[in-house]
Design a protein around this motif. Structure first.
Motif, PDB file in Angstrom:
ATOM      1  N   ALA A  20       0.826  -1.207   0.000  1.00 14.24           N
ATOM      2  CA  ALA A  20       0.000   0.000   0.000  1.00 14.24           C
ATOM      3  C   ALA A  20       0.861   1.259   0.000  1.00 14.24           C
ATOM      4  O   ALA A  20       0.580   2.222  -0.725  1.00 14.24           O
ATOM      5  CB  ALA A  20      -0.939  -0.006   1.204  1.00 14.24           C
ATOM      6  N   ARG A  21       1.920   1.266   0.810  1.00 20.25           N
ATOM      7  CA  ARG A  21       2.818   2.438   0.851  1.00 20.25           C
ATOM      8  C   ARG A  21       3.523   2.642  -0.484  1.00 20.25           C
ATOM      9  O   ARG A  21       3.666   3.760  -0.960  1.00 20.25           O
ATOM     10  CB  ARG A  21       3.874   2.269   1.949  1.00 20.25           C
ATOM     11  N   ILE A  22       3.973   1.554  -1.093  1.00 19.62           N
ATOM     12  CA  ILE A  22       4.692   1.650  -2.368  1.00 19.62           C
ATOM     13  C   ILE A  22       3.763   2.128  -3.476  1.00 19.62           C
ATOM     14  O   ILE A  22       4.110   3.031  -4.246  1.00 19.62           O
ATOM     15  CB  ILE A  22       5.348   0.296  -2.718  1.00 19.62           C
ATOM     16  N   LEU A  23       2.570   1.564  -3.551  1.00 14.13           N
ATOM     17  CA  LEU A  23       1.636   1.927  -4.621  1.00 14.13           C
ATOM     18  C   LEU A  23       1.103   3.347  -4.486  1.00 14.13           C
ATOM     19  O   LEU A  23       0.723   3.965  -5.480  1.00 14.13           O
ATOM     20  CB  LEU A  23       0.484   0.928  -4.678  1.00 14.13           C
ATOM     21  N   SER A  24       1.080   3.877  -3.280  1.00 13.15           N
ATOM     22  CA  SER A  24       0.549   5.229  -3.082  1.00 13.15           C
ATOM     23  C   SER A  24       1.631   6.306  -3.170  1.00 13.15           C
ATOM     24  O   SER A  24       1.330   7.491  -3.050  1.00 13.15           O
ATOM     25  CB  SER A  24      -0.161   5.321  -1.728  1.00 13.15           C
ATOM     26  N   SER A  25       2.862   5.911  -3.389  1.00 15.41           N
ATOM     27  CA  SER A  25       3.965   6.869  -3.401  1.00 15.41           C
ATOM     28  C   SER A  25       4.449   7.148  -4.819  1.00 15.41           C
ATOM     29  O   SER A  25       4.389   6.287  -5.697  1.00 15.41           O
ATOM     30  CB  SER A  25       5.131   6.320  -2.570  1.00 15.41           C
ATOM     31  N   ARG A  26       4.978   8.333  -5.004  1.00 25.10           N
ATOM     32  CA  ARG A  26       5.587   8.702  -6.283  1.00 25.10           C
ATOM     33  C   ARG A  26       7.109   8.659  -6.197  1.00 25.10           C
ATOM     34  O   ARG A  26       7.790   8.973  -7.158  1.00 25.10           O
ATOM     35  CB  ARG A  26       5.120  10.089  -6.682  1.00 25.10           C
ATOM     36  N   ALA A  27       7.621   8.279  -5.036  1.00 27.48           N
ATOM     37  CA  ALA A  27       9.075   8.217  -4.845  1.00 27.48           C
ATOM     38  C   ALA A  27       9.663   7.075  -5.674  1.00 27.48           C
ATOM     39  O   ALA A  27       8.978   6.076  -5.955  1.00 27.48           O
ATOM     40  CB  ALA A  27       9.399   8.005  -3.366  1.00 27.48           C
ATOM     41  N   PRO A  28      10.932   7.188  -6.060  1.00 28.66           N
ATOM     42  CA  PRO A  28      11.582   6.092  -6.794  1.00 28.66           C
ATOM     43  C   PRO A  28      11.615   4.810  -5.952  1.00 28.66           C
ATOM     44  O   PRO A  28      11.717   4.858  -4.723  1.00 28.66           O
ATOM     45  CB  PRO A  28      12.999   6.607  -7.038  1.00 28.66           C
ATOM     46  N   MET A  29      11.531   3.668  -6.621  1.00 26.67           N
ATOM     47  CA  MET A  29      11.502   2.378  -5.931  1.00 26.67           C
ATOM     48  C   MET A  29      12.725   2.192  -5.038  1.00 26.67           C
ATOM     49  O   MET A  29      12.606   1.685  -3.919  1.00 26.67           O
ATOM     50  CB  MET A  29      11.404   1.231  -6.944  1.00 26.67           C
ATOM     51  N   GLY A  30      13.906   2.593  -5.504  1.00 29.42           N
ATOM     52  CA  GLY A  30      15.110   2.457  -4.690  1.00 29.42           C
ATOM     53  C   GLY A  30      15.003   3.211  -3.380  1.00 29.42           C
ATOM     54  O   GLY A  30      15.438   2.735  -2.332  1.00 29.42           O
ATOM     55  N   THR A  31      14.419   4.389  -3.419  1.00 25.98           N
ATOM     56  CA  THR A  31      14.221   5.195  -2.213  1.00 25.98           C
ATOM     57  C   THR A  31      13.241   4.504  -1.272  1.00 25.98           C
ATOM     58  O   THR A  31      13.458   4.453  -0.060  1.00 25.98           O
ATOM     59  CB  THR A  31      13.701   6.594  -2.596  1.00 25.98           C
ATOM     60  N   LEU A  32      12.168   3.977  -1.827  1.00 30.13           N
ATOM     61  CA  LEU A  32      11.172   3.295  -1.001  1.00 30.13           C
ATOM     62  C   LEU A  32      11.734   2.035  -0.345  1.00 30.13           C
ATOM     63  O   LEU A  32      11.424   1.742   0.809  1.00 30.13           O
ATOM     64  CB  LEU A  32       9.942   2.942  -1.841  1.00 30.13           C
ATOM     65  N   LEU A  33      12.563   1.299  -1.074  1.00 30.99           N
ATOM     66  CA  LEU A  33      13.157   0.088  -0.498  1.00 30.99           C
ATOM     67  C   LEU A  33      14.088   0.410   0.667  1.00 30.99           C
ATOM     68  O   LEU A  33      14.224  -0.390   1.597  1.00 30.99           O
ATOM     69  CB  LEU A  33      13.920  -0.690  -1.567  1.00 30.99           C
ATOM     70  N   MET A  34      14.730   1.560   0.629  1.00 34.30           N
ATOM     71  CA  MET A  34      15.647   1.954   1.701  1.00 34.30           C
ATOM     72  C   MET A  34      14.928   2.600   2.884  1.00 34.30           C
ATOM     73  O   MET A  34      15.511   2.749   3.952  1.00 34.30           O
ATOM     74  CB  MET A  34      16.696   2.924   1.159  1.00 34.30           C
ATOM     75  N   ASP A  35      13.676   2.983   2.693  1.00 35.72           N
ATOM     76  CA  ASP A  35      12.894   3.620   3.744  1.00 35.72           C
ATOM     77  C   ASP A  35      12.407   2.543   4.718  1.00 35.72           C
ATOM     78  O   ASP A  35      11.528   1.744   4.384  1.00 35.72           O
ATOM     79  CB  ASP A  35      11.721   4.371   3.119  1.00 35.72           C
ATOM     80  N   GLN A  36      12.963   2.534   5.923  1.00 36.10           N
ATOM     81  CA  GLN A  36      12.642   1.493   6.899  1.00 36.10           C
ATOM     82  C   GLN A  36      11.189   1.552   7.368  1.00 36.10           C
ATOM     83  O   GLN A  36      10.679   0.576   7.898  1.00 36.10           O
ATOM     84  CB  GLN A  36      13.592   1.570   8.095  1.00 36.10           C
ATOM     85  N   SER A  37      10.513   2.674   7.155  1.00 32.80           N
ATOM     86  CA  SER A  37       9.095   2.750   7.513  1.00 32.80           C
ATOM     87  C   SER A  37       8.220   2.091   6.452  1.00 32.80           C
ATOM     88  O   SER A  37       7.050   1.823   6.686  1.00 32.80           O
ATOM     89  CB  SER A  37       8.671   4.203   7.729  1.00 32.80           C
ATOM     90  N   VAL A  38       8.779   1.814   5.288  1.00 32.42           N
ATOM     91  CA  VAL A  38       8.058   1.117   4.219  1.00 32.42           C
ATOM     92  C   VAL A  38       8.308  -0.383   4.314  1.00 32.42           C
ATOM     93  O   VAL A  38       7.387  -1.189   4.332  1.00 32.42           O
ATOM     94  CB  VAL A  38       8.467   1.639   2.827  1.00 32.42           C
TER      95      VAL A  38
END
Length: 170
Positions: free
Chosen positions: A138-156
């Motif tokens: 849900a967090r990944i699909l609702s975000s416009r941030a690059p996938m690499g950034t999302l993978l490094m985000d420990q809250s995701v």
């Protein structure tokens, strides 16, 4: 920095070596002296990892939170213990094994409320059976941030580091 799988391995090692035993706890360096004194002689009940965080539970609802950060390490060896080498933040000694923690970013007695506060800011840990992948999705699909950034985000997604981010993306 160790990634989540390293912390899960460390938690299993600590659990197998010390769970169910009253352990000696000390802080040769002195930076964890009050916490070590509080835990000295108590039964270490369990050790578990969540992402890049280690939680060590002791009798009396005491919980130690450890985050190794960039430079932290924990080594374990059979008794007899040797003289501390370097800046040993926390030493645990059981019936058969001893372990030294050096250089962590965090090593604090936080109790159950402190554990809950750490877990509240983390996304699901994909290495845990109780992980909820839908939260991360849900967090990944609702975000416009690059996938690499999302993978490094420990809250995701908790526990992923740069090595696995690179492996997943390439």
């Amino acid at each position: 920095m160790p990634e989540g799988h390293s912390l899960h391995r460390l938690a299993r090692t600590l659990h197998r070596s010390f769970a169910g035993q009253a352990v000696a706890s000390s802080s040769p360096q002195g930076r964890f002296d009050a916490g070590a004194r509080l835990l000295d002689g108590r039964v270490l009940e369990s050790a578990e990892a969540y992402g890049k965080h280690l939680f060590v539970d002791f009798e009396g609802d005491e919980v130690v939170h450890v985050h190794l950060g960039l430079y932290g390490t924990m080594v374990r060896a059979k008794l007899p213990e040797r003289e501390p080498r370097g800046a040993v933040r926390w030493r645990i000694v059981g019936r058969t094994w001893w372990a030294d923690l050096r250089g962590p970013t965090a090593c604090d007695v936080v109790g159950q409320a402190g554990r809950a506060a750490v877990l509240a800011r983390l996304g699901p840990d994909p290495l845990r059976r109780d992980a909820d992948p839908e939260r991360a999705k849900a967090r990944i699909l609702s975000s416009r941030a690059p996938m690499g950034t999302l993978l490094m985000d420990q809250s995701v997604l908790s526990g992923i580091g740069n090595i696995y981010r690179a492996e997943l993306l390439h």
